[in-house]
Design a protein around this motif. Sequence first.
Motif, PDB file in Angstrom:
ATOM      1  N   TYR A  32       0.830  -1.190   0.000  1.00 45.53           N
ATOM      2  CA  TYR A  32       0.000   0.000   0.000  1.00 45.53           C
ATOM      3  C   TYR A  32       0.868   1.244   0.000  1.00 45.53           C
ATOM      4  O   TYR A  32       2.072   1.171   0.228  1.00 45.53           O
ATOM      5  N   GLN A  34       0.931   5.528   1.000  1.00 43.05           N
ATOM      6  CA  GLN A  34       0.334   6.550   1.850  1.00 43.05           C
ATOM      7  C   GLN A  34       0.758   7.939   1.367  1.00 43.05           C
ATOM      8  O   GLN A  34       1.822   8.103   0.770  1.00 43.05           O
ATOM      9  N   TYR A  36       1.224  11.944   2.906  1.00 41.01           N
ATOM     10  CA  TYR A  36       1.345  12.749   4.118  1.00 41.01           C
ATOM     11  C   TYR A  36       1.461  14.216   3.735  1.00 41.01           C
ATOM     12  O   TYR A  36       1.952  14.563   2.662  1.00 41.01           O
ATOM     13  N   PHE A  46      -0.445  12.158   8.458  1.00 36.52           N
ATOM     14  CA  PHE A  46      -1.082  11.223   7.531  1.00 36.52           C
ATOM     15  C   PHE A  46      -2.347  11.814   6.924  1.00 36.52           C
ATOM     16  O   PHE A  46      -3.155  12.443   7.616  1.00 36.52           O
ATOM     17  N   LEU A  49      -4.472   6.534   2.711  1.00 35.67           N
ATOM     18  CA  LEU A  49      -3.801   5.281   2.366  1.00 35.67           C
ATOM     19  C   LEU A  49      -4.581   4.618   1.240  1.00 35.67           C
ATOM     20  O   LEU A  49      -5.818   4.663   1.216  1.00 35.67           O
ATOM     21  N   ARG A  51      -4.544   0.844  -1.016  1.00 30.29           N
ATOM     22  CA  ARG A  51      -3.971  -0.502  -1.109  1.00 30.29           C
ATOM     23  C   ARG A  51      -3.701  -0.867  -2.566  1.00 30.29           C
ATOM     24  O   ARG A  51      -4.287  -0.305  -3.485  1.00 30.29           O
ATOM     25  N   LEU A  89       4.107  14.427   0.822  1.00 30.34           N
ATOM     26  CA  LEU A  89       5.031  13.302   0.690  1.00 30.34           C
ATOM     27  C   LEU A  89       4.266  12.024   0.389  1.00 30.34           C
ATOM     28  O   LEU A  89       3.217  11.776   1.010  1.00 30.34           O
ATOM     29  N   GLY A  97       4.391  -2.822   6.818  1.00 31.04           N
ATOM     30  CA  GLY A  97       4.215  -1.813   7.846  1.00 31.04           C
ATOM     31  C   GLY A  97       5.449  -1.549   8.678  1.00 31.04           C
ATOM     32  O   GLY A  97       5.468  -0.619   9.489  1.00 31.04           O
ATOM     33  N   PHE A 100       8.994   2.012   5.664  1.00 30.22           N
ATOM     34  CA  PHE A 100       8.393   2.875   4.663  1.00 30.22           C
ATOM     35  C   PHE A 100       9.510   3.592   3.912  1.00 30.22           C
ATOM     36  O   PHE A 100      10.500   4.004   4.508  1.00 30.22           O
ATOM     37  N   PHE A 102      10.047   6.976   1.664  1.00 34.71           N
ATOM     38  CA  PHE A 102       9.388   8.243   1.365  1.00 34.71           C
ATOM     39  C   PHE A 102       9.966   8.879   0.106  1.00 34.71           C
ATOM     40  O   PHE A 102      11.167   8.789  -0.166  1.00 34.71           O
ATOM     41  N   GLY A 103       9.100   9.530  -0.641  1.00 36.94           N
ATOM     42  CA  GLY A 103       9.559  10.368  -1.735  1.00 36.94           C
ATOM     43  C   GLY A 103      10.102  11.676  -1.195  1.00 36.94           C
ATOM     44  O   GLY A 103       9.927  11.993  -0.022  1.00 36.94           O
TER      45      GLY A 103
END
Lengths: 112, 118
Positions: A32, A34, A36, A46, A49, A51, A89, A97, A100, A102-103
């Motif tokens: 999944y 997400q 932010y 957050f 999300l 999936r 982000l 989980g 993670f 991040f970009g």
Amino acid sequence: SQKIEQNSEALNIQEGKTATLTCNYTNYSPAYLQWYRQDPGRGPVFLLLIRENEKEKRKERLKVTFDTTLKQSLFHITASQPADSATYLCALDVNYGQNFVFGPGTRLSVLP
Amino acid sequence: NAGVTQTPKFQVLKTGQSMTLQCAQDMNHEYMSWYRQDPGMGLRLIHYSVGAGITDQGEVPNGYNVSRSTTEDFPLRLLSAAPSQTSVYFCASSSPPRGGAGRTYEQYFGPGTRLTVT
């Protein structure tokens, strides 16, 4: 190599328009993804999300799409407001989980 | 609930000094993580923990140690500070992804610690 990119470092749009932010990734298979929001001097918060088996998710003025074939997620803010100005982000779940990735983020400015 | 708290908010160290960044959460989350954020590079994972007594390395672990003796606390230790460790550090906590489709498993972030190493 594994990489996650967001379309641009900064995006300026006029109030009332729809902002579209892009998150592209390579060599990951996230369960999944997400999104932010981060305001200056604060930790990320957050938003949404989605999936891997979902095509689209909505929450009020926010919409996220997820295309696992293209390895891309689009994040839309409709009827944008100056209060939406922030850095956004995307984050991939790469280990159920635990981890993670991040970009780098896109800094959105909504001009009145 | 206070959520995720971090101390200190700001810190200046000289090269070679050591220090501990504190992180605590009161949401009974099993997972906790430390990230550093540098301009143009996004958040990078330093270390993470999936429960008390269990820690593992992330993308950029060198120069940092962690331990998790309780569910609530996850301190990050800089062993011998270097200028390359100048950054903003964020702690985050979350629940593992189990349960119904309505669960979001989001990470909750602390306010960050801005560290400068001279």
